[in-house]
Write an enzyme that holds these catalytic residues in place. Structure first.
Site, mmCIF file in Angstrom:
data_model
loop_
_atom_site.group_PDB
_atom_site.id
_atom_site.type_symbol
_atom_site.label_atom_id
_atom_site.label_comp_id
_atom_site.label_asym_id
_atom_site.label_seq_id
_atom_site.Cartn_x
_atom_site.Cartn_y
_atom_site.Cartn_z
ATOM 1 N N GLU A 28 40.186 -8.415 60.407
ATOM 2 C CA GLU A 28 40.963 -9.265 61.336
ATOM 3 C C GLU A 28 42.072 -9.877 60.683
ATOM 4 O O GLU A 28 43.026 -10.294 61.436
ATOM 5 C CB GLU A 28 39.956 -10.500 61.883
ATOM 6 C CG GLU A 28 38.794 -9.998 62.917
ATOM 7 C CD GLU A 28 39.193 -9.753 64.524
ATOM 8 O OE1 GLU A 28 40.073 -10.395 64.735
ATOM 9 O OE2 GLU A 28 38.670 -8.654 64.968
ATOM 10 N N ASP A 59 35.020 -6.224 72.708
ATOM 11 C CA ASP A 59 34.551 -6.431 71.549
ATOM 12 C C ASP A 59 34.998 -7.816 71.114
ATOM 13 O O ASP A 59 35.822 -8.616 71.748
ATOM 14 C CB ASP A 59 35.187 -5.392 70.415
ATOM 15 C CG ASP A 59 35.007 -5.743 68.897
ATOM 16 O OD1 ASP A 59 33.370 -5.824 68.722
ATOM 17 O OD2 ASP A 59 35.647 -5.894 67.902
ATOM 18 N N SER A 60 34.526 -8.610 69.836
ATOM 19 C CA SER A 60 34.916 -9.785 69.635
ATOM 20 C C SER A 60 36.215 -9.744 69.143
ATOM 21 O O SER A 60 36.817 -10.997 69.030
ATOM 22 C CB SER A 60 34.118 -10.204 68.413
ATOM 23 O OG SER A 60 34.182 -9.201 67.210
ATOM 24 N N CYS A 105 29.026 -1.289 62.772
ATOM 25 C CA CYS A 105 29.886 -2.327 63.383
ATOM 26 C C CYS A 105 31.330 -1.852 63.695
ATOM 27 O O CYS A 105 31.636 -0.927 62.612
ATOM 28 C CB CYS A 105 30.083 -3.571 62.243
ATOM 29 S SG CYS A 105 31.512 -4.613 62.895
ATOM 30 N N HIS A 120 34.231 -2.655 63.793
ATOM 31 C CA HIS A 120 35.253 -3.081 62.701
ATOM 32 C C HIS A 120 35.311 -2.058 61.324
ATOM 33 O O HIS A 120 36.592 -2.091 60.958
ATOM 34 C CB HIS A 120 35.254 -4.335 62.424
ATOM 35 C CG HIS A 120 35.557 -5.384 63.036
ATOM 36 N ND1 HIS A 120 34.955 -5.835 64.285
ATOM 37 C CD2 HIS A 120 36.739 -6.325 63.142
ATOM 38 C CE1 HIS A 120 35.603 -6.834 65.088
ATOM 39 N NE2 HIS A 120 36.677 -7.135 64.459
ATOM 40 N N CYS A 128 30.744 -2.969 70.630
ATOM 41 C CA CYS A 128 30.576 -3.933 69.544
ATOM 42 C C CYS A 128 28.861 -3.781 69.438
ATOM 43 O O CYS A 128 28.321 -3.896 70.253
ATOM 44 C CB CYS A 128 31.020 -5.406 70.015
ATOM 45 S SG CYS A 128 30.313 -6.882 69.069
HETATM 46 N N1 DGL Z 1 32.800 -5.288 66.111
HETATM 47 C C1 DGL Z 1 31.600 -6.086 66.261
HETATM 48 C C2 DGL Z 1 30.280 -5.344 65.751
HETATM 49 O O1 DGL Z 1 30.385 -3.918 66.071
HETATM 50 C C3 DGL Z 1 31.372 -7.624 65.598
HETATM 51 C C4 DGL Z 1 32.113 -8.041 64.482
HETATM 52 C C5 DGL Z 1 31.958 -9.552 64.398
HETATM 53 O O2 DGL Z 1 32.737 -10.125 65.411
HETATM 54 O O3 DGL Z 1 31.174 -10.307 63.610
HETATM 55 O O4 DGL Z 1 29.136 -5.747 65.499
#
Ligand code: DGL
Length: 273
Positions: free
Chosen positions: A159, A16-17, A191, A193, A80
Site C-alpha cells: 500500500e 479488495d481492501s 493474499c 497484495h 481479497c
Molecule cells: N488483499 C487482501 C487479501 O487478499 C487483504 C489485505 C488487507 O487488507 O489486509 O487478503
C-alpha cells in the site's frame, strides 16, 4: 440483498481492501478484455487482515450491496482472500448473481504446481486464522502436506508502494521461515497484495519454489462462468468501460494503482461510506 436486472451488458464488479485486487483485475482485463469492469479499493478501511471475520464480512456485504444497487453489476469477484474467507458463502446465499472468490482457484493452482506434495500458504492473520485454506486444501486433496504462515506487515509495504525495500526483505526472511523449514516446493500467495512482493518473496524462498498467485485462476473461473452460461458474456459492441473507485485518497490510488496495474487504470472516482 437481491440484484436488479443484470443484463449481459452489466459490469463485473471487483473489490479488495486496496491495491491487492488489482492483480485479479489485471488478469480479468487480459482474459476478458471486452467485459466492463468496476473496481473498488476500500483503501479508507484497509488493512482488512488484522480485523475480525465479522467486521470484514460486514464490509463485504456492504460493498456487494452497493455494487448491485449503484453499478448494476452482473457478477462480483471478491478479489481479497480475507473477505473471501469471511464472506464468500454468505454473499453467494444473499445475491442472485455469480459471486467468485479467490481461495478455491488458488488452491487448484497450488496443487497443480507441487511435485513433492508439500505446499505452503501465506496470507493475512485473519485469513490464516479462519482455517479457510486448511479446509479448502483438505477438501481438494487430503494428501497435501500444508504449512500456513501469516505475514502481518506485507500488505502495508504494498500500500506504500514499497515493493523491494531492505525492510521488506528482512520481514520476509522472518515471516517465511515456517514455509522454508517445511521445504515446500509450491507457495500460494494467499493474499492478493502479495504478488506485488513476488521478487522479495522469491529471493527469500529460492528459485526452486514455485510462487502461485490466485489471480489468473480466478480470472479463469470467471471465464468458465461465462462459458457454462452462469454469467452472460457481453454482446454489445460499444466501447469497454472500466471504472476505478476508492474510498481513500483518489490521487494516491491513481498514481500507485497505475504503476501496479498499468495504463488502463485512470480517472479514479471517490466513494465515501
Ligand atoms: N488483499 C487482501 C487479501 O487478499 C487483504 C489485505 C488487507 O487488507 O489486509 O487478503
Amino acid at each position: 440483498m437481491r440484484s436488479g436486472t443484470h443484463p449481459s451488458d452489466g459490469a463485473i464488479g471487483v473489490f479488495d481492501s486496496g491495491f491487492g485486487g488489482l492483480t485479479v483485475a489485471r488478469a480479468l482485463i487480459d482474459l476478458l478484455p471486452d467485459e466492463h469492469l468496476v473496481y473498488f479499493g476500500d483503501t479508507a478501511r484497509y488493512p482488512y487482515g488484522p480485523r475480525s471475520l465479522d467486521e470484514v464480512r460486514g464490509f463485504a456485504e456492504q460493498i456487494t450491496e452497493w455494487m448491485l444497487r449503484t453499478h448494476d453489476v452482473k457478477a462480483v469477484v471478491v478479489a481479497c482472500n480475507t473477505a473471501s474467507a469471511a464472506a464468500l458463502d454468505t454473499l453467494q446465499e444473499q445475491v442472485d448473481i455469480p459471486v467468485i472468490g479467490v481461495i478455491e482457484p488458488g488452491v487448484v493452482s497450488a496443487i497443480e504446481a507441487t511435485e513433492s506434495g508439500r505446499v505452503g500458504v501465506i496470507g493475512t492473520v485473519t485469513t490464516i486464522g479462519s482455517g479457510a485454506y486448511q479446509q479448502a486444501f483438505a477438501a481438494a486433496d487430503s494428501s497435501i502436506e500444508l504449512t500456513c504462515a501469516a505475514c502481518p506487515g506485507f500488505v502495508e509495504f504494498v500500500e506504500r508502494g514499497e515493493l523491494e525495500s531492505d525492510q521488506a526483505l528482512v520481514l520476509a526472511e522472518r515471516l517465511l521461515a515456517p514455509v522454508i523449514d517445511a521445504k515446500v516446493d509450491s507457495l500460494l500467495l494467499g493474499c492478493t497484495h502479495y504478488p506485488f512482493l513476488a521478487r522479495t518473496i522469491s529471493r527469500v524462498m529460492g528459485r526452486s519454489v514455485t510462487l502461485v498467485s490466485s489471480a489468473d485462476e480466478t480470472a479463469f473461473a470467471v471465464r468458465r462462468a461465462t462459458l457454462d452460461g452462469r454469467l452472460a458474456a457481453r454482446v454489445s459492441g460499444d466501447p469497454v468501460r472500466r471504472r476505478w473507485i476508492s474510498s481513500g485518497d483518489v490521487a494516491t490510488f491513481e498514481r500507485l494503482g497505475r504503476q501496479l496495474l498499468g495504463d488502463e487504470l485512470a480517472d479514479v472516482e471517490p466513494h465515501r461510506w
